[in-house]
Design an enzyme around this catalytic site. Structure first.
Site, mmCIF file in Angstrom:
data_model
loop_
_atom_site.group_PDB
_atom_site.id
_atom_site.type_symbol
_atom_site.label_atom_id
_atom_site.label_comp_id
_atom_site.label_asym_id
_atom_site.label_seq_id
_atom_site.Cartn_x
_atom_site.Cartn_y
_atom_site.Cartn_z
ATOM 1 N N CYS A 244 -19.153 -2.369 0.705
ATOM 2 C CA CYS A 244 -18.332 -1.208 1.036
ATOM 3 C C CYS A 244 -19.024 -0.457 2.164
ATOM 4 O O CYS A 244 -20.249 -0.509 2.297
ATOM 5 C CB CYS A 244 -18.184 -0.308 -0.192
ATOM 6 S SG CYS A 244 -17.184 1.181 0.079
ATOM 7 N N ASN B 134 -10.608 -4.502 -1.406
ATOM 8 C CA ASN B 134 -10.514 -3.501 -2.467
ATOM 9 C C ASN B 134 -9.581 -3.936 -3.587
ATOM 10 O O ASN B 134 -8.662 -4.707 -3.350
ATOM 11 C CB ASN B 134 -10.012 -2.178 -1.870
ATOM 12 C CG ASN B 134 -11.097 -1.413 -1.153
ATOM 13 O OD1 ASN B 134 -12.232 -1.359 -1.625
ATOM 14 N ND2 ASN B 134 -10.774 -0.846 -0.004
ATOM 15 N N TYR C 204 -14.486 9.934 -2.269
ATOM 16 C CA TYR C 204 -13.515 9.496 -3.283
ATOM 17 C C TYR C 204 -13.607 10.342 -4.549
ATOM 18 O O TYR C 204 -12.674 10.358 -5.353
ATOM 19 C CB TYR C 204 -13.730 8.019 -3.633
ATOM 20 C CG TYR C 204 -13.260 7.085 -2.550
ATOM 21 C CD1 TYR C 204 -11.935 6.685 -2.479
ATOM 22 C CD2 TYR C 204 -14.143 6.612 -1.595
ATOM 23 C CE1 TYR C 204 -11.494 5.837 -1.477
ATOM 24 C CE2 TYR C 204 -13.719 5.763 -0.587
ATOM 25 C CZ TYR C 204 -12.391 5.379 -0.527
ATOM 26 O OH TYR C 204 -11.965 4.547 0.467
ATOM 27 N N ARG D 102 0.828 -1.202 0.000
ATOM 28 C CA ARG D 102 0.000 0.000 0.000
ATOM 29 C C ARG D 102 0.866 1.258 0.000
ATOM 30 O O ARG D 102 0.562 2.230 -0.712
ATOM 31 C CB ARG D 102 -0.920 0.005 1.216
ATOM 32 C CG ARG D 102 -1.762 1.261 1.315
ATOM 33 C CD ARG D 102 -2.685 1.238 2.510
ATOM 34 N NE ARG D 102 -3.485 2.454 2.570
ATOM 35 C CZ ARG D 102 -4.473 2.666 3.421
ATOM 36 N NH1 ARG D 102 -4.784 1.728 4.312
ATOM 37 N NH2 ARG D 102 -5.137 3.798 3.411
ATOM 38 N N HIS E 70 -16.606 3.231 -4.874
ATOM 39 C CA HIS E 70 -15.742 4.398 -4.700
ATOM 40 C C HIS E 70 -15.931 5.428 -5.806
ATOM 41 O O HIS E 70 -15.047 6.242 -6.063
ATOM 42 C CB HIS E 70 -14.271 3.979 -4.581
ATOM 43 C CG HIS E 70 -13.971 3.290 -3.289
ATOM 44 N ND1 HIS E 70 -12.702 2.921 -2.909
ATOM 45 C CD2 HIS E 70 -14.785 2.891 -2.264
ATOM 46 C CE1 HIS E 70 -12.732 2.321 -1.729
ATOM 47 N NE2 HIS E 70 -13.995 2.305 -1.318
#
Length: 421
Positions: A164, A144, A244, A90, A194
Site C-alpha cells: 500500500c 484493494n 482512512y 466503484r 487502511h
C-alpha cells in the site's frame, strides 16, 4: 529479470513505469509485460510506457498482451493492480451504502466488502496460473482491499506480499517537514491495511530518535489539515492516524459530505478519460502532472523497493508491507494479515516487533480483523448469510437493519460478479 503487471492497462501504470525507469539500478528489469483484457487502454498505456523507457534510456523491453498465461510465463514477479468491474463498480460501491446511512467507500465498510467479494476469486485464479507458470514467482498485491486479498493469497499457499502507498506517502511528507532525506525517515507504522497509525517517526533507522512529538508540536496544524481531522484530535491521540481513520472517527460527518457531492469514482472516471487522451499523444514521453491527482502517489518507489528486496539485493532491508501477523500483534491470530514494518528479503517478509498497543487502537484492529475473517469467508464460499454476518461485524455498520439493507443492495449491484448469487 522479467516482471508482469496484471491490470497493466490501468491509468496508474505510467507512475509504475516511471519508477522502473528512474530506479533501474535498484531493480534491473529486462522485460516488462503489461497484461490487460482492455486492448484499447492497453495500447495507449503501452505506447506511453515504451516512450518513457526510451526517454530515460532504459534498455528494457516492454510488451503488452491480453493473454494472462502468456504474460506471466517465466515472470520472476507479478504485480496485481486490477479493478474487477472497473470504475462503474466503484461508482456503485460509493453510492448504495449511503442509502442506508453508511459510508460509501471502495475499500472499507460495505463498499469494501463488495470489492472483496468481486476481487478475491479473480485474484486467486490469476495466482494459480502464475504458480503453474513459475512456482517460484512472487506476487506483489496492490489490489484493494489489500489486507483481505493478501490473506486470501497467503492462505492458498502463494508467495505473496501486500503493498500500500499510505506508509510511503507519510514517509515522504514527514521527510519534507523535517528537511531530511526520505531514506533516513522510518515509521513505527502499525495496524491493518487502511487502518493504521504512525506511533513514531524515527530518524536514521528503525531504532533512531523518535521525532514524532517534535513533528506534532511544530507541524500539527498542517498534518491535521491533510488528514481532515481537528488538530485537537491529533494532539489527544499523540500519534498520526491514517486518513482512512476519518471514516471511523468522523463517520456521520463523512456520510453527510459524501451525500452532498459527486462520488470520487465519477471524478476519477473523468480524470481517466483525460489521462487516456494524453497517453495517446505520441509526443508525450513522461507521466503527466494530472496523474498525481489520480491517487497512488509514490506507488512506484514502494513497488520497486519491494520487488528489489524479494528478487535481488537492491531494496531496503526494512519496509512497510502486508503479511502474516505471526505473533506481531499478540491479540490477533497468527494468520491475520497486518500492515507493519518488516524485514524483507528473498524468503519474503518477517514483521519487526512492535510495542504493546493502546486499547484505543488494539480494540479497533481486533474488531476489523474479525470482520475481515468473515469477509474472506464470504468471498471464498459465498451466500447471503455470510455477507450479512460480515456486514453486521463491521464497526462502521453493526446494526442489523442496516446490515440487512446493505446485504440486499450489495448482492443486487454485484450479481454479475458473484457466481453464487
Amino acid at each position: 529479470m522479467k516482471l508482469a503487471v496484471v491490470g497493466g492497462g490501468s491509468t496508474y501504470t505510467p507512475e509504475l513505469i516511471d519508477g522502473f525507469a528512474r530506479l533501474r539500478d535498484t531493480l534491473p528489469v529486462e522485460e516488462l509485460v503489461l497484461v490487460d483484457p482492455a486492448a484499447d487502454r492497453l495500447a495507449l498505456v503501452g505506447g506511453l510506457a515504451r516512450r518513457i523507457f526510451a526517454k530515460q534510456g532504459h534498455a528494457g523491453k516492454i510488451t503488452t498482451t491480453g493473454d494472462l498465461d502468456a504474460g506471466v510465463a517465466d515472470a520472476d514477479a507479478v504485480l496485481l493492480q486490477l479493478r474487477v468491474g472497473g470504475q462503474a463498480a466503484r461508482e456503485r460501491d460509493e453510492t448504495w451504502p449511503l442509502e442506508c446511512g453508511c459510508v460509501g467507500q471502495e475499500t472499507t465498510g460495505a463498499g469494501g466488502l463488495a470489492k472483496a467479494l468481486r476481487t478475491v476469486p479473480v485474484v486467486l485464479d490469476i495466482a494459480d496460473r502464475v504458480r503453474r507458470a513459475n512456482p517460484d514467482a512472487w506476487i506483489i498485491d496492490f489490489t484493494n482491499p489489500v489486507g483481505i486479498v493478501t490473506r486470501a493469497l497467503l492462505q492458498a499457499g502463494h508467495r505473496a506480499v501486500g503493498l500500500c502507498n499510505v506508509a510511503i506517502g507519510f514517509q515522504r511528507k514527514f521527510a519534507r517537514l523535517l528537511e531530511a532525506d526520505p531514506s533516513q525517515v522510518h515509521l513505527d507504522h502499525v495496524g491493518l491495511n487502511h487502518l493504521t497509525w504512525e506511533l513514531g517517526v524515527r530518524l536514521g533507522g528503525p531504532d533512531g530518535e523518535n521525532v514524532l512529538p517534535r513533528l506534532l508540536a511544530e507541524h500539527g496544524d498542517a498534518i491535521a489539515d491533510d488528514l481532515r481531522v481537528p488538530r485537537r484530535l491529533v494532539d489527544r491521540l499523540g500519534v498520526v492516524p491514517s486518513y482512512y481513520l476519518r471514516y471511523f472517527y468522523a463517520h456521520d460527518e463523512v456520510v453527510r459530505e459524501l451525500g452532498a457531492k459527486p462520488s470520487r469514482a465519477a471524478e476519477v472516471a473523468a480524470m481517466e478519460k483525460e489521462l487516456l487522451t494524453m497517453y495517446g499523444d505520441p509526443a508525450l514521453e513522461e507521466k503527466p502532472g494530472l496523474l498525481a491527482k489520480r491517487g497512488g502517489a509514490f506507488y512506484s518507489e514502494a513497488a520497486v523497493d519491494l520487488a528489489a528486496s524479494l528478487l535481488g539485493d537492491g531494496g531496503s532491508p526494512v519496509q512497510v508491507v502486508n503479511t502474516y501477523n505471526n505473533g506481531t500483534l499478540p491479540f490477533l491470530p497468527d494468520d491475520a494479515v497486518v500492515e507493519v514494518q518488516a524485514r524483507v528479503g528473498h524468503e519474503g517478509a518477517t514483521p519487526l516487533a512492535v510495542p504493546a498497543l493502546d486499547p484505543l487502537y488494539a480494540g479497533l484492529i481486533a474488531n476489523v480483523t474479525a470482520y475481515e475473517d468473515l469477509a474472506l469467508e464470504a468471498a471464498l464460499r459465498g451466500g447471503r448469510e455470510r455477507v450479512f454476518r460480515a456486514l453486521l461485524a463491521h464497526p462502521l455498520i453493526g446494526q442489523y437493519e442496516q446490515a440487512e439493507g446493505l446485504t440486499d443492495r450489495l448482492i443486487a449491484h454485484n450479481r454479475e460478479h458473484l457466481a453464487w448469487a
